[in-house]
Design a protein around this motif. Sequence first.
Motif, PDB file in Angstrom:
ATOM      1  N   ILE A 111     118.046-145.377  48.150  1.00 59.04           N
ATOM      2  CA  ILE A 111     116.802-145.842  47.529  1.00 59.04           C
ATOM      3  C   ILE A 111     115.706-145.977  48.587  1.00 59.04           C
ATOM      4  O   ILE A 111     114.540-145.628  48.353  1.00 59.04           O
ATOM      5  CB  ILE A 111     117.040-147.168  46.793  1.00 59.04           C
ATOM      6  N   VAL A 112     116.060-146.481  49.751  1.00 58.58           N
ATOM      7  CA  VAL A 112     115.100-146.542  50.864  1.00 58.58           C
ATOM      8  C   VAL A 112     114.615-145.132  51.210  1.00 58.58           C
ATOM      9  O   VAL A 112     113.418-144.925  51.484  1.00 58.58           O
ATOM     10  CB  VAL A 112     115.740-147.223  52.089  1.00 58.58           C
ATOM     11  N   CYS A 113     115.521-144.146  51.181  1.00 55.30           N
ATOM     12  CA  CYS A 113     115.128-142.763  51.461  1.00 55.30           C
ATOM     13  C   CYS A 113     114.110-142.259  50.443  1.00 55.30           C
ATOM     14  O   CYS A 113     113.156-141.555  50.803  1.00 55.30           O
ATOM     15  CB  CYS A 113     116.356-141.852  51.450  1.00 55.30           C
ATOM     16  N   VAL A 114     114.316-142.600  49.178  1.00 58.28           N
ATOM     17  CA  VAL A 114     113.364-142.197  48.138  1.00 58.28           C
ATOM     18  C   VAL A 114     111.980-142.756  48.447  1.00 58.28           C
ATOM     19  O   VAL A 114     110.965-142.044  48.366  1.00 58.28           O
ATOM     20  CB  VAL A 114     113.853-142.670  46.751  1.00 58.28           C
ATOM     21  N   LEU A 115     111.925-144.029  48.820  1.00 55.80           N
ATOM     22  CA  LEU A 115     110.641-144.665  49.121  1.00 55.80           C
ATOM     23  C   LEU A 115     109.995-144.058  50.362  1.00 55.80           C
ATOM     24  O   LEU A 115     108.785-143.800  50.394  1.00 55.80           O
ATOM     25  CB  LEU A 115     110.844-146.169  49.301  1.00 55.80           C
ATOM     26  N   LEU A 116     110.780-143.813  51.396  1.00 58.10           N
ATOM     27  CA  LEU A 116     110.237-143.234  52.624  1.00 58.10           C
ATOM     28  C   LEU A 116     109.717-141.818  52.388  1.00 58.10           C
ATOM     29  O   LEU A 116     108.661-141.434  52.917  1.00 58.10           O
ATOM     30  CB  LEU A 116     111.302-143.226  53.720  1.00 58.10           C
ATOM     31  N   LEU A 117     110.454-141.037  51.603  1.00 59.76           N
ATOM     32  CA  LEU A 117     109.994-139.687  51.304  1.00 59.76           C
ATOM     33  C   LEU A 117     108.666-139.726  50.551  1.00 59.76           C
ATOM     34  O   LEU A 117     107.768-138.906  50.809  1.00 59.76           O
ATOM     35  CB  LEU A 117     111.043-138.935  50.486  1.00 59.76           C
ATOM     36  N   ALA A 118     108.527-140.678  49.631  1.00 55.78           N
ATOM     37  CA  ALA A 118     107.268-140.800  48.896  1.00 55.78           C
ATOM     38  C   ALA A 118     106.107-141.079  49.844  1.00 55.78           C
ATOM     39  O   ALA A 118     105.012-140.524  49.696  1.00 55.78           O
ATOM     40  CB  ALA A 118     107.385-141.900  47.845  1.00 55.78           C
ATOM     41  N   VAL A 119     106.343-141.922  50.834  1.00 59.14           N
ATOM     42  CA  VAL A 119     105.289-142.248  51.802  1.00 59.14           C
ATOM     43  C   VAL A 119     104.920-141.017  52.631  1.00 59.14           C
ATOM     44  O   VAL A 119     103.737-140.688  52.805  1.00 59.14           O
ATOM     45  CB  VAL A 119     105.740-143.405  52.718  1.00 59.14           C
ATOM     46  N   VAL A 120     105.929-140.323  53.150  1.00 64.15           N
ATOM     47  CA  VAL A 120     105.664-139.124  53.964  1.00 64.15           C
ATOM     48  C   VAL A 120     104.925-138.076  53.138  1.00 64.15           C
ATOM     49  O   VAL A 120     103.913-137.509  53.578  1.00 64.15           O
ATOM     50  CB  VAL A 120     106.981-138.536  54.506  1.00 64.15           C
ATOM     51  N   ALA A 121     105.424-137.814  51.935  1.00 65.73           N
ATOM     52  CA  ALA A 121     104.845-136.764  51.101  1.00 65.73           C
ATOM     53  C   ALA A 121     103.410-137.090  50.702  1.00 65.73           C
ATOM     54  O   ALA A 121     102.533-136.218  50.738  1.00 65.73           O
ATOM     55  CB  ALA A 121     105.713-136.555  49.858  1.00 65.73           C
TER      56      ALA A 121
END
Length: 519
Positions: A111-121
């Motif tokens: 879930i943390v990965c999902v949030l981090l990817l959203a920030v990067v993207a």
Amino acid sequence: MTTEWPIRHRRWVQLAALAALVCLGVALRVVNLNGVTRRTPDEYAYAEAGKVLVAQGRAGVPMLMEHVAANPMTAANPVRAGYLFLVADAMRLTGHTDEFAGAELACAASIVCVLLLAVVAWRRFSPGVALVAMLLYAVNPAALMTARRGWGDTVIEAVALLMLLAACEVAAGSRPMGWGILVALPGGFAITLKQTAVLSFAFCAGWILVVLWLRRQRRDAALFAGLCTLTVLVAVAWLAHLLGGWQHFVAFLTNSMNSSTGNAYSMAYEGGSPLRLGRAFLVVSAPTVMLVLAAIGYARDLSRPVPVERQMTWAFFGLCVVFLATVTLMNNRMNLRYLAPLYAPEALLAGVGMAFLVDMATQRRPAWGAPVAGVAGMLVLGAAALDYTHFRTEFALPDVQDLSVRMVVEAAGSPTPVALDASGAAVPPGGVEFWIAAAVKASQAGECQATIDTSTHAVQIDANSALAWNNLAAGFECSHQWPAAISAAQHALQIQPDFPLARNNLNWSLEQQAKESSK
């Protein structure tokens, strides 16, 4: 104001769509957390180590060292103390003292990965790229698999993605030392998780150093290099202190790095040619792989008005090359879960590839922009639906036990069993490998009697095949014939004592037989 409103309004709509995809990714990970019928040897080992650390804290590390000395192939290596302590903390927080605590930790990390990817993207790519990347990552079969298993690779993925976010920010011109701390500190921690985490740390740190050197920010480059060196030394010194000295640290590190040498499972399921690795990626998500290849065209186009985005695209390709080359060159290490740090960059590259294809299609006909974008969106939605259906039918419901290249290829759902030799070539019907492959297919389909029949053929051809006996044990387990399952698993262990899947089947059958006897 009238001209700014539509642009601002569209931006909010795009942000709302991104938030919806984040919610989708989180929901799919939570929904699929349950439903695992059997845990893997790694999960059992991490859970046992976690229970020791919950009960005794740091004083339990010597006991873990004894476990590794007695069972070097199956026990959790204390050189990964960072992850083992995280498992112990998850047990304390959740109240679960079994393998499910590790799975909950993996789910939270995903879930943390999902949030981090959203920030990067969202921060560093166009909205179209961000939306495609988030959708494909939300349903990525490999990411969903690791999110429901306490393997530890999802935690490494989260740390790697945090470092990648920081590196992207520095490349885009943000304050180097402020973001550099988010590479140095997690990088030092990653060393205590698993040795493969060093690849992400080294790549992100190297990227930042190159960027700072090219900008002639030599002082910032020197400070960042010093900080990274310090965190590495602290992490290594902590592990050495925990294990009772440098000699023990080196010994356990060597044991961890050589764990695949002579391991029956690694040789049978994680070996082969690079072609087998490529086939495994296509099995997991062929549309994503095709879009990643299309992104090469974007990276080569020097006329692009956003050079920073192109630099990030090349950097992500470089990260993929580093990981793929490493697992290919190492001995029997071709397992997609070891490549978890590539899941998010792969999704971003797929988004870049789709944006490039849409741009190419509308370059000469700008008026076609909206229809082409609509068709592209429908195609991506269809690909995402296929990916999730593929995950449920080929990975989740059969309860696939690993993401090793052989297991992934054999989960492809082909109508006839596929046996592969070390080079990835098909084995003709009739031999023991054919019947072993047939048994694996039947087991994944939940066909108990077919698993027993095909495994029986295999052991009749080669009574010294540990894989055949282990598959026979799985067939008897499926039909709840516990004494027969125990006997078959014991046969497999007599042939190959360090066979973790056979050990897992034996423990499971003994446990289930004891439960039925106590009723």
